[in-house]
Design an enzyme around this catalytic site. Structure first.
Site, PDB file in Angstrom:
ATOM      1  N   GLU A  50       9.908   1.239  10.472  1.00 28.16           N
ATOM      2  CA  GLU A  50      10.954   2.247  10.218  1.00 28.16           C
ATOM      3  C   GLU A  50      10.279   3.593  10.394  1.00 28.16           C
ATOM      4  O   GLU A  50       9.402   3.953   9.608  1.00 28.16           O
ATOM      5  CB  GLU A  50      11.490   2.129   8.786  1.00 28.16           C
ATOM      6  CG  GLU A  50      12.156   0.815   8.458  1.00 28.16           C
ATOM      7  CD  GLU A  50      13.461   0.603   9.192  1.00 28.16           C
ATOM      8  OE1 GLU A  50      13.962   1.545   9.841  1.00 28.16           O
ATOM      9  OE2 GLU A  50      13.970  -0.525   9.146  1.00 28.16           O
ATOM     10  N   GLU A  61      10.155  16.173  14.895  1.00 31.27           N
ATOM     11  CA  GLU A  61      10.560  16.000  13.507  1.00 31.27           C
ATOM     12  C   GLU A  61       9.757  16.976  12.636  1.00 31.27           C
ATOM     13  O   GLU A  61       8.531  16.910  12.587  1.00 31.27           O
ATOM     14  CB  GLU A  61      10.274  14.565  13.073  1.00 31.27           C
ATOM     15  CG  GLU A  61      10.702  14.291  11.655  1.00 31.27           C
ATOM     16  CD  GLU A  61      10.447  12.846  11.257  1.00 31.27           C
ATOM     17  OE1 GLU A  61       9.313  12.363  11.445  1.00 31.27           O
ATOM     18  OE2 GLU A  61      11.389  12.203  10.768  1.00 31.27           O
ATOM     19  N   LYS A 104       0.851  -1.193   0.000  1.00 32.54           N
ATOM     20  CA  LYS A 104       0.000   0.000   0.000  1.00 32.54           C
ATOM     21  C   LYS A 104       0.890   1.247   0.000  1.00 32.54           C
ATOM     22  O   LYS A 104       1.477   1.622   1.005  1.00 32.54           O
ATOM     23  CB  LYS A 104      -0.938   0.068   1.203  1.00 32.54           C
ATOM     24  CG  LYS A 104      -2.020   1.130   0.929  1.00 32.54           C
ATOM     25  CD  LYS A 104      -2.632   1.779   2.154  1.00 32.54           C
ATOM     26  CE  LYS A 104      -1.873   2.912   2.753  1.00 32.54           C
ATOM     27  NZ  LYS A 104      -1.817   4.170   1.974  1.00 32.54           N
ATOM     28  N   GLY A 159       3.222   4.486  13.403  1.00 36.70           N
ATOM     29  CA  GLY A 159       3.925   3.240  13.709  1.00 36.70           C
ATOM     30  C   GLY A 159       3.459   2.638  15.030  1.00 36.70           C
ATOM     31  O   GLY A 159       3.235   1.429  15.136  1.00 36.70           O
ATOM     32  N   CYS A 205      13.718  10.670   6.494  1.00 39.30           N
ATOM     33  CA  CYS A 205      13.743  10.303   7.909  1.00 39.30           C
ATOM     34  C   CYS A 205      15.121  10.499   8.523  1.00 39.30           C
ATOM     35  O   CYS A 205      15.244  10.754   9.709  1.00 39.30           O
ATOM     36  CB  CYS A 205      13.290   8.858   8.064  1.00 39.30           C
ATOM     37  SG  CYS A 205      14.163   7.742   6.976  1.00 39.30           S
ATOM     38  N   GLY A 216       7.048   5.032   8.082  1.00 41.34           N
ATOM     39  CA  GLY A 216       6.235   6.236   8.186  1.00 41.34           C
ATOM     40  C   GLY A 216       6.498   6.926   9.505  1.00 41.34           C
ATOM     41  O   GLY A 216       7.572   6.775  10.096  1.00 41.34           O
ATOM     42  N   SER A 217       5.507   7.650   9.977  1.00 40.66           N
ATOM     43  CA  SER A 217       5.695   8.451  11.184  1.00 40.66           C
ATOM     44  C   SER A 217       5.676   7.557  12.435  1.00 40.66           C
ATOM     45  O   SER A 217       5.079   6.480  12.444  1.00 40.66           O
ATOM     46  CB  SER A 217       4.586   9.488  11.281  1.00 40.66           C
ATOM     47  OG  SER A 217       3.335   8.839  11.345  1.00 40.66           O
ATOM     48  N   THR A 218       6.320   8.035  13.468  1.00 40.71           N
ATOM     49  CA  THR A 218       6.365   7.309  14.736  1.00 40.71           C
ATOM     50  C   THR A 218       4.958   7.158  15.309  1.00 40.71           C
ATOM     51  O   THR A 218       4.592   6.098  15.841  1.00 40.71           O
ATOM     52  CB  THR A 218       7.307   8.038  15.717  1.00 40.71           C
ATOM     53  OG1 THR A 218       8.647   7.913  15.202  1.00 40.71           O
ATOM     54  CG2 THR A 218       7.258   7.437  17.114  1.00 40.71           C
ATOM     55  N   GLU A 219       4.153   8.205  15.156  1.00 42.14           N
ATOM     56  CA  GLU A 219       2.785   8.189  15.671  1.00 42.14           C
ATOM     57  C   GLU A 219       1.975   7.038  15.038  1.00 42.14           C
ATOM     58  O   GLU A 219       1.357   6.230  15.737  1.00 42.14           O
ATOM     59  CB  GLU A 219       2.160   9.540  15.322  1.00 42.14           C
ATOM     60  CG  GLU A 219       0.799   9.787  15.868  1.00 42.14           C
ATOM     61  CD  GLU A 219       0.174  11.029  15.209  1.00 42.14           C
ATOM     62  OE1 GLU A 219       0.884  11.752  14.474  1.00 42.14           O
ATOM     63  OE2 GLU A 219      -1.028  11.240  15.416  1.00 42.14           O
TER      64      GLU A 219
END
Ligand code: NAP
Ligand code: MG
Length: 508
Positions: free
Chosen positions: A281, A412, A206, A264, A315, A259-262
């Site tokens: 990641e 970030e 995706k 993730g 990143c 993608g973003s930590t949030e």
């Protein structure tokens, strides 16, 4: 037409260049999903806009997949895995097919680079020399592992020799759902699919809703490369719907996410219900440290490239610059001197080194951070503003006089914005560099080997660069400490994360 453009174009014009006939053909296609080696229509009519960030204009549409669309793709991947049409092929055959896909991408490199430039806003020149070759490299590197991966014979420690035969087999994990972001769409897609394919998994990819063009174009070559139906499926759509459906789907065995930590963290939580294998990641706030003995002529442009490449939407961006007090002003002047090179231009301008940001949302977010930094007391050494244009341009920006607790230092930004700080000694800078919830990467600039190794060992980061930045190679593991990720991609560890181990003990 090209000549007319050359005559009428102003040197500093932000007008986008013409698209090639090949790109226009791709943009004009009817929205469809790639399932079972066929282009299929969605069960509903919902679509998402494809936008050119250099103009802010709609240039096409893609499917916003429904739950039923996702289920159909998962069913295809499940069947293709369970009947062994891919995992039971001789490994050297899998290797050849993956390599063929790499060859086909390479043969269409110019078109892929242009599509990436149109979709992401990245300079077509960089897409040509970075994105497309790196994507081909990921496929070729992992293709080789297909025939090298194996298990081992292992004797039990508690039984007499010769009484049992025991071995450890390595098997593909099954169906992988792979969810990727918008900053390096083709690299992210190939980085994800290559280890899964080499290990014998089947997959659903995706791409990010903003940048699905190259993943869809890649799908055009899947059957031609020789993949059996259902091995590679591409489903476009929203993360919170299509992505979420994949994460929670009982027939998916593994989630690989960048993608973003949030998001993730959310994915990790949502995958727990079915205890899927998960690799993540995530984001970063990577330090670039310039020691007093560094070669400033190399370090300053190096630090600039570390943050301005891909408009800072990377990143591993070197978004926190730490410079020794004795050379701080010289380094900042050196970084500022590169901003002509990094001046934003439309993505298809062959002279462009920095394009717009990917979307209005991203531009607003970045400008919001710059405003917050100013409110908090930071000063702008250079930039801080955006050119007047319809595209989502932001000028390269250096913030100084920052404090450790400011949002511009802690969070970030994912834009061309670097915060620069002074330091006095190695232990102090190591502590400041590690004062982050992230731990993806770090850069050190020094001529002194002892300093290099001492500092490298102190930094909590998955990758440390010495006198360079952003060098990524498929043979070296990539991933993050702390909240920058979970697991490693690339290298042997990357393919091993698409396998299960099976211990077999047979009494003789
Ligand atoms: P994002 O918002 O986290 O989205 C990444 C992907 O996840 C997209 O395909 C997105 O779909 C999907 N998604 C969103 N919500 C989801 C959910 N609830 N369930 C399943 N999937 C979901 O990140 P982004 O804004 O695209 O990319 C920027 C971020 O990625 C930055 O923070 C950056 O640091 C990080 N990044 C990390 C690396 C790395 O290797 N560590 C590399 C590149 C980027 P939509 O397209 O619909 O949003
Ligand atoms: Mg787009």
């Amino acid at each position: 037409m090209a000549m007319v453009q050359a005559v009428t174009r102003q040197a500093d014009s932000l007008a986008q260049f013409d698209y090639s006939p090949a790109a226009k053909r791709v943009l004009a296609r009817k929205p469809a999903l790639f399932i079972n080696n066929e282009w299929v229509r969605s069960t509903h009519g919902a679509t998402l806009v494809v936008e050119d960030p250099s103009t802010g204009k709609e240039v096409g549409r893609i499917v916003d997949a429904s739950d039923a669309d996702v289920d159909r793709a998962v069913a295809a991947a499940r069947t293709a895995f369970d009947d062994g049409r891919w995992s039971n092929l001789p490994p050297n055959k899998r290797e050849r097919i993956i390599n063929k896909l790499a060859d086909l991408i390479e043969a269409h490199a110019a078109e892929f680079a242009e599509l990436e430039a149109i979709d992401v806003g990245k300079p077509v020149g960089f897409a040509s020399v970075v994105d497309i070759p790196a994507s081909v490299d990921h496929l070729r590197y992992m293709a080789g592992w297909a025939s090298k991966l194996g298990g081992e014979v292992m004797d039990p420690q508690s039984l007499p020799r010769g009484t049992v035969f025991s071995y450890v087999a390595r098997e593909p994990v099954g169906v992988a759902a792979q969810i990727v972001p918008w900053n390096f769409p083709l690299i992210m897609a190939t980085l994800k699919i290559s280890p899964a394919l080499a290990a014998g998994c089947t997959l659903i990819l995706k791409p990010a809703e903003q940048t699905s063009l190259t993943a869809l174009r890649l799908a055009d070559f899947v059957a031609e490369a020789g993949f059996p139906p259902g091995v590679i499926n591409v489903v476009t759509g929203n993360g919170h719907t299509a992505g979420d459906r994949l994460v929670k789907h009982p027939d998916v065995d593994k989630i690989a996410f960048t993608g973003s930590t949030e998001v993730g963290k959310l994915i990790n939580r949502n995958a727990t219900g079915t205890l899927k294998r998960v690799t993540l990641e995530l984001g970063g706030k990577s330090p670039v440290i310039v020691m007093p003995d560094a070669n400033v002529e190399e370090a300053a442009p190096g630090a600039a490239g570390a943050i301005f490449f891909n408009s800072g939407q990377i990143c591993i961006a070197g978004s926190r610059l730490f410079v020794h007090r004795s050379i701080f002003d010289r380094v900042i002047e050196g970084v500022a001197a590169t901003t002509g090179f990094w001046k934003p231009r439309p993505s298809l301008d062959p002279q462009a080194h920095m394009g717009p940001l990917v979307s209005k949302e991203q531009k607003d977010k970045v400008m919001g951070y710059i405003a917050a930094g100013k409110r908090d007391g930071a000063s702008i050494a250079i930039g801080g503003d955006a050119p007047a244009a319809d595209g989502y341009y932001v000028n390269p920006t250096i913030l100084v006089n920052v404090k450790a607790n400011m949002s511009v230092v802690r969070e970030e930004i994912f834009g061309p914005v670097v915060v620069a700080q002074r330091f006095d000694d190695l232990d102090e800078v190591a502590k400041a560099a590690n004062d982050s919830c992230y731990g993806l990467a770090a850069g050190i600039w020094t001529k002194d080997l002892k300093t290099m190794h001492r500092l490298a060992s102190k930094l909590k980061a998955g990758t440390v660069w010495g006198n360079c930045h952003a060098v990524i190679d498929p043979a070296l593991p990539f991933g993050g400490y702390k909240q920058s990720g979970f697991g490693r991609e690339q290298a042997r560890q990357g393919i091993e994360s698409y396998t299960e181990l099976k211990s077999v003990i047979i009494q003789l």
